[in-house]
Design an enzyme around this catalytic site. Structure first.
Site, short mmCIF file in Angstrom:
data_model
loop_
_atom_site.label_atom_id
_atom_site.label_comp_id
_atom_site.label_asym_id
_atom_site.label_seq_id
_atom_site.Cartn_x
_atom_site.Cartn_y
_atom_site.Cartn_z
CB SER A 37 107.98 107.16 60.95
OG SER A 37 108.73 107.58 59.83
CB CYS A 38 108.20 106.15 66.59
SG CYS A 38 108.57 104.43 66.23
CG LEU A 39 102.85 110.45 67.53
CD1 LEU A 39 103.38 111.67 66.76
CD2 LEU A 39 101.37 110.25 67.21
#
Lengths: 173, 422
Positions: A37-39
């Site tokens: 879910s990190c970007l």
């Protein structure tokens, strides 16, 4: 993970860990492993070949009190910090372009609400819009992990999924 | 003695800072790139620390005694081969005159020169850590002259140290790993602080009411019961004999949690749990182990690639029952109930399975207590890593509610099995 003693232009990719950001003006490859879910936010100036990669974890740094110390942790503060450092190294603000990847929603937990990945994507887009940085390409959302490799010199952002050994697991943005 | 998250956070920063300085100096000295691996604060019993050392590899250590702002011992431990490689690199840097007699790679004894070179490296690393801590604490720490130690068990390293914890004492251990890039040289660093010195430091760094140190026993019992339940469940459901290999309570920054997950495609089952405490629970298997489990649980042939519907549901089923066992183990120690969600299956990069959880917790906390467990099987592929990450404020409350006397009654039968690593 921080590497000590890395020479510029070293063949090993520079790891950009969670909450970190790295700016480079060489042919280094900047790599962030295993984004869920990190970007990953990649900014680059195609003329000066200066660019940087941030591996952000949360959307809103303005609302957090430690964003001064850890600008790379939040989408909004990471974009501003990348831009500032790039301009300091000689990039032209108005030429800077952006690419983003990541922000999956891996799990449907009640506590996650609308999705932690979606919140990061929305925050990054909003900040880019606010600063007038065009978003050239994106590979975001879904329910799978990604590893990204960014080469500021060419602006190439290679996104691999866990099926990354065959061709359909690799996308170049 | 009481501790809180702020004090532990400062300790963690000390360890990171120290590891950074040590890595930088090592780079400078050896002319190679170095990387700081995982840095953790571990709460471990003396017997587990000793067990950690008894993996049949020969080790070489350099230790110093600390006085001043921190009192205790700081020890750098290399695997013997790593130590030789470092010494080799170092003496090669020093020029041809300093060449080791014979060939360092083939020597199996330390002579005076290699021992003093290894001691020097160890001392520089120790000093790096200590300078980092002193910076963070803004205080002076004095260091004794370094002492060279070698052996295959914990005895020569800690046997004669009064500060080393007894078998049943829970010690706070600072652990860091530094590796050179490209070559396989790595070492571990341990700090054993003296209890009174720790207590004074904690008092100074604490900003909230905190948790009574003795209540950490409850932590350890939770970890023990949870791990034991997981191994038992796995054995019952798969018929594969499993045991708890590692069980550890770490205090780490959230960002460090995905970094410690294997860089490969893993199969996992994730849960959120709700109660006092609430949090997240993940079981991660390597692909081979997952296939082995499916084979053991599903009587008919399953397609080779991927896990299909049958395989996925078998793994979810196993995860679900292991989760119930694990959390029941906790609930039992804490005298409460903890509910968990339905299982979420994942077959993807390991780190990608962990980052959503740390993101969610990251809204309200920077650090986390991670209950780290590895369950293995003898002779067969069954490696299961368990990550239980509770919400920090819930956990603090749960522990404070804990009646320490009650812990004594909770059954503790988890046994470690020696695993043949040859």
């Amino acid at each position: 993970m921080k590497t000590y003693g890395t020479e510029p232009g070293a063949p090993t990719p520079v790891q950009v860990g969670i909450s970190e950001l790295v700016v480079s003006d060489g042919d280094d490859t900047l790599k962030s492993y295993g984004l869920g879910s990190c970007l990953a936010i990649a900014l680059y100036d195609p003329q000066s070949a200066i660019g940087g990669l941030a591996h952000v974890m949360l959307p809103d740094g303005d609302a957090a009190d430690n964003s001064d110390r850890k600008p790379g942790k939040y989408a909004d503060t990471a974009i501003r910090a990348l831009l500032r450092r790039m301009v300091e190294q000689g990039a032209n603000y108005t030429a800077v372009e952006a690419k983003i990847a990541g922000g999956s929603d891996m799990f449907e937990f009640e506590s996650f609400g609308d999705g932690v990945g979606q919140r990061n994507i929305a925050a990054a887009k909003e900040e880019l819009e606010k600063l007038g940085v065009p978003l050239e390409a994106e590979d975001v959302g879904g329910e799978h992990g990604r590893t990204v490799e960014f080469t500021p010199g060419t602006g190439s952002l290679v996104v691999k999924t866990s099926d990354g050994d065959d061709e359909n697991g690799v996308t170049e943005l | 003695m009481k501790l809180d998250v702020n004090a532990l956070g400062t300790f963690y920063r000390m360890a990171r800072e120290g590891a950074g300085i040590a890595a930088g100096r090592l780079t400078h000295m050896m002319g190679v790139e170095t990387q700081v691996g995982v840095t953790k604060l571990n709460f471990m019993r003396g017997q587990e620390i000793r067990r950690d050392f008894e993996d049949a590899t020969e080790k070489v250590g350099v230790r110093v005694k600390l006085t001043g702002a921190i009192e205790g011992y700081s020890v750098v431990v290399f695997e013997r081969e790593s130590a030789f490689r470092v010494v080799e690199t170092l003496l090669a840097e020093a020029g041809p005159d300093a060449e080791i007699e014979g060939n360092a790679g083939e020597t199996d004894e330390f002579d005076e020169m290699t021992e003093s070179a290894a001691t020097e490296v160890g001392h520089i690393i120790n000093s790096g850590f200590i300078d980092g801590w002193a910076d963070v604490l803004e205080a002076v720490i004095d260091v004794s002259t370094p002492e060279f130690v070698e052996g295959v068990s914990a005895e020569p390293f800690f046997g004669d140290i009064d500060e080393a914890p007894g078998d049943d004492d829970l010690a706070l251990l600072f652990q860091s790993r530094i590796e050179t890039v490209g070559t396989e040289v790595g070492f571990n660093h341990y700090l054993f602080p003296k209890r009174e010195s720790m207590s004074k430091l904690l008092e100074r760094l604490r900003t909230s009411e905190g948790i009574e140190y003795d209540k950490l026993d409850g932590f350890d019992r939770m970890a023990e019961r949870g791990a034991e339940e997981v191994a038992e469940t796995a054995t019952t459901l798969t018929g594969i004999d499993t045991s708890v290999e590692i069980r550890r309570l770490n205090f780490v920054s959230l960002e460090a949690i995905p970094e410690q997950v294997a860089e490969e495609k893993l199969v996992g089952v994730a849960f959120e749990f709700d109660g006092m405490p609430s949090g997240y629970l993940l079981f991660l298997f390597d692909e081979e182990s997952a296939h082995e489990i499916v084979d053991a649980m599903v009587p008919m042939e399953v397609d080779e690639d991927g896990f299909g519907e049958m395989g996925t549901s078998a793994i979810k089923e196993l995860g679900n029952i292991m989760a119930s066992g694990f959390l029941d183990g906790w609930a039992n120690v804490l005298d409460t109930t903890i509910d968990h969600s339905t299982p979420e299956f994942i077959h993807d990069m390991g780190a990608a399975a962990v980052d959503p959880v740390i993101i969610q917790l990251g809204e309200n906390q920077d650090f986390a207590f991670v209950f780290d467990t590895v369950v293995v099987a003898d002779g067969r592929e069954f490696d299961c890593e368990v990550y239980a990450i509770p919400d920090e404020s819930d956990l603090e409350r749960a522990l404070n509610n804990l009646d320490v006397d009650r812990i004594e009654d909770a059954k503790t039968t988890a046994e470690f099995q020696e695993v043949d690593t040859t």
